[in-house]
Design a protein around this motif. Structure first.
Motif: not given
Lengths: 455, 246
Positions: B41-45, B79-89, B103-112, B199-202
């Motif tokens: 919850s804190l990560a999403v906030q 009127n949408q309901v979305v749960s969890e960080l991944g879908p919210i992003v 971010l470029d693709d390499v960085q995005r893969a690293e982030m994932k 960053d939010a997740l960590v």
């Protein structure tokens, strides 16, 4: 004199009224020549000296005393036959005997009076373990029920039943225990599906029938579709209801399904929250039905339902406790439970409601199949009305009554009704809904309904 | 609703701007919320604040059952309901707000990859700390608590953590923190100068571990030993959470 025996078809005690079964049906019409003999029999005073029950195995005798005691009060032979027949019905209704035969004979022995009679009931007990297969009809749902039963477990008509039910709406299983005390009360305890316990005590008091019940229910609500409205989504989750309820009913109708005279009044109150649980409310509802026969075998029937839910402790009422209105079993012409407060197409129910109906039942036109199959059908013309709303507290009772009186939904129409056994009926109606408010879902035109409790 | 219809609905909703009355639901703070749920919850906030999207937090006893996927937190937007960080992003990206566009693709893969690391290590470490009492009445509170514990134990066994001792769990957490600390180095955020969902997740997980009132503070001690992670958490807290009160 030997009264013929009839097998008991339904081992469960039936609470529906028997339709047109009278001891007179079993009497043969006397020939002309036997008139004088018949008269003598009728006028002769008799005294019932002994009433015996033979064939008892594990059944205890004190249980049956109440059922057969009435036979002693018979004054003449015809009276003895009538009372013996009624006692036989009662013994069968206990559900512990497979069949009962009645033997009426003159008394013999040292203390025999010249006009003394002995009545003997010859009974055959049911087996210790029985299985059953039934179909059950509820309000717009049907199910198949497999049962395993131990009737007359300890000799006093206690019954332990295990049932598995597979239906159109849900699948469930349950265990129930039932102990009647004839003439006094009936105690029953049921559990269902690990989520539902109910203990109830039923007893008559004068002309009224009272039921005291404690019920503990573990409810889990969830959204069926992702697109459920948020108001419904907010109610998801677990809740525990522990409620005491009391029902009083007076029923003078001559039949439960197509009564032609008599009235029914049933008042029910339920208090939840004082014996534990999350849900906390006071719920009142009543049901009134009046019937009157008119010209040509037609019957006029008027019914009125109403109820109110009062949450206690400041928390809002739960969607599972509120009242719902609409559908083929209440205000016809509207979709099932589709009247009243709603949010994005999902109906939320209301805390107060009333509904009324006026029906005219007639036999089928031209009476096809009279005396047989055709008697199960009726045509009926109806006028239904009702309203459902929430109560916003602090407004006072006057404001609530006013809210229920404005924007009344009503409908009229005609249709055919079929009686199923003594408990249920099927209806096929053509309805014209009126007074439709925005948000209600209607079902104008042909509407089909099946159930046990109709407005 | 079929998948196609749902996809269509979310496309339609994506066209609407972010409303003022968006809400986030999580379980009750006092006696119900699990460590892992608190972290999520804190990560999403944190993520929503980083995007500059206003959201109001509500605590509900039945938040878990209200959620369409059974996981919390979930947000109610329009009127949408979305749960969890991944879908919210994904949802915010469809509305045009994204943190990882630069971010470029390499960085995005690293982030994932790092997000997966955090999810596997820290999240499951948090789950292994049981803390579930219940706002329901007896006997429902006992029954639901047992059900929850049984569910968690089953999940742990499924991912192979069933046999791990507490010491091993702490070791895994240390290793995860070391990897994160190395990646962060002396930067303000994990990638460039802008915060991303990593960053939010960590932040969500580390802050929860550091501030929770557990009987054993072993987990918190392990995290505290990495000073740059500690200052990272403090920085994000000051930037995004404390300006609310000022």
């Amino acid at each position: 004199l030997y009264l013929s025996s009839v097998q008991s078809l339904d081992p469960l005690p039936m609470h529906g009224r028997d339709l047109d079964v009278h001891p007179e049906d079993f009497m043969e019409t006397p020939d002309q020549g036997q008139d004088s003999k018949q008269e003598i029999l009728e006028n002769k005073d008799v005294v019932v000296q002994h009433v015996n029950i033979q064939g008892l195995g594990r059944t205890k005798e004190d249980l049956l005393g109440y059922e057969i005691s009435d036979v002693f009060h018979a004054k003449n032979l015809i009276d003895v036959m009538k009372r013996a027949h009624v006692a036989r019905q009662r013994l069968l209704r206990l559900g512990i005997f497979k069949d009962v035969e009645v033997l009426i004979d003159t008394s013999e022995g040292t203390d025999a009076l010249p006009n003394g009679l002995d009545v003997t009931f010859e009974v055959t007990e049911v087996k210790r373990l029985t299985g059953s297969y039934n179909t059950m009809v509820g309000n717009n749902e049907g199910s198949m029920v497999l049962g395993l039963k131990l009737p007359n477990m300890l000799g006093r008509a206690e019954k332990l039943t295990f049932q598995f039910s597979y239906g159109t709406k849900e699948t469930s299983y349950g265990l129930s225990f039932f102990k009647p005390q004839p003439g006094h009360f009936e105690l029953s305890m049921e559990t269902e599906c690990q989520s539902n316990i109910c203990v109830s005590l039923q007893f008559p008091l004068g002309v009224t029938n009272h039921t005291l019940k404690w019920e503990g229910v573990w409810r889990e609500l969830g959204c069926l579709a992702r697109s459920a409205s948020f108001a419904v989504r907010e109610e998801s989750g677990h809740s525990l209801k522990s409620a005491l309820s009391h029902t009083v009913s007076v029923d003078s109708r001559n039949s439960a399904i197509f009564p032609s005279r008599g009235a029914l009044l049933r008042i029910n109150q339920e208090l939840a929250g004082y014996t534990g649980g999350d849900a906390s409310f006071l719920k009142e509802d009543f049901e009134l039905q009046l019937n009157r026969r008119l010209f040509w075998d037609s019957v006029l029937s008027a019914s009125l339902w109403g109820g109110m839910l009062y949450p206690i402790g400041g928390q809002a009422s739960c969607i599972a406790d509120r009242f719902y209105l609409g559908g083929p079993t209440s205000v016809r012409g509207f979709g099932m439970y589709s009247i009243g407060p709603q949010s994005e197409g999902d109906y939320l129910g209301g805390e107060a409601y009333w509904a009324g109906g006026l029906h005219l039942y007639t036999p089928l036109p031209f009476r096809p199949g009279k005396g047989g199959f055709g008697d199960l059908f009726r045509t009926h013309f109806f006028l239904n009305a009702g309203n459902l709303c929430n109560l916003s507290y602090g407004d006072g009772p006057r404001a609530h009554l006013q809210k229920l009186a404005e924007c009344i939904r009503w409908s009229y129409g005609a249709g055919i009704v079929l009686r199923l056994g003594n408990i249920a009926r099927l209806e096929l109606n053509y309805c014209v809904p009126m007074g439709v408010q925005s948000g209600d879902r209607i079902c104008d035109g042909v509407q089909f309904g099946a159930g046990i409790r109709f407005l | 609703m079929s998948l196609a219809a749902e996809a269509f609905m979310s496309q339609m909703a994506a066209a609407e701007p972010w409303p003022e009355n968006a809400t986030l639901y999580q379980p009750l703070k006092e006696d119900q919320i699990l460590l892992s749920d608190c972290a999520s919850s804190l990560a999403v906030q944190a993520y929503l604040r980083m995007c500059g999207l206003p959201v109001q937090v509500f605590c509900r006893a039945n938040a878990e059952y209200m959620s369409p996927s059974g996981k919390i937190p979930f947000i109610h937007v329009g009127n949408q309901v979305v749960s969890e960080l991944g879908p919210i992003v994904q949802f915010t990206k469809a509305k045009g707000h994204s943190l990882s566009d630069g971010l470029d693709d390499v960085q995005r893969a690293e982030m994932k990859a790092y997000m997966e690391l955090v999810n596997n290590m820290l999240l499951t470490a948090e789950i292994s700390r049981p803390r579930y009492s219940s706002p329901y009445s007896w006997p429902l509170n006992k029954i639901l608590a047992y059900q929850k514990q049984w569910e968690v134990r089953r999940k742990m066994n499924a991912i192979g953590w069933g046999g791990k001792t507490l010491e091993q769990v702490y070791e895994d957490v240390s290793q995860c923190c070391q990897a994160l600390s190395q990646r962060l180095g002396t930067q303000s955020y994990f990638f460039n100068k802008q915060p991303t969902e990593l960053d939010a997740l960590v932040f969500g997980h580390l802050f929860t571990i550091l501030t929770t009132r557990l009987t054993s503070t072993e987990l918190a001690e392990r995290v505290k030993s990495y000073s740059n992670l500690l200052s990272f958490c403090r920085r994000i807290e000051q930037t995004y959470f404390e300006d609310k009160s000022s």
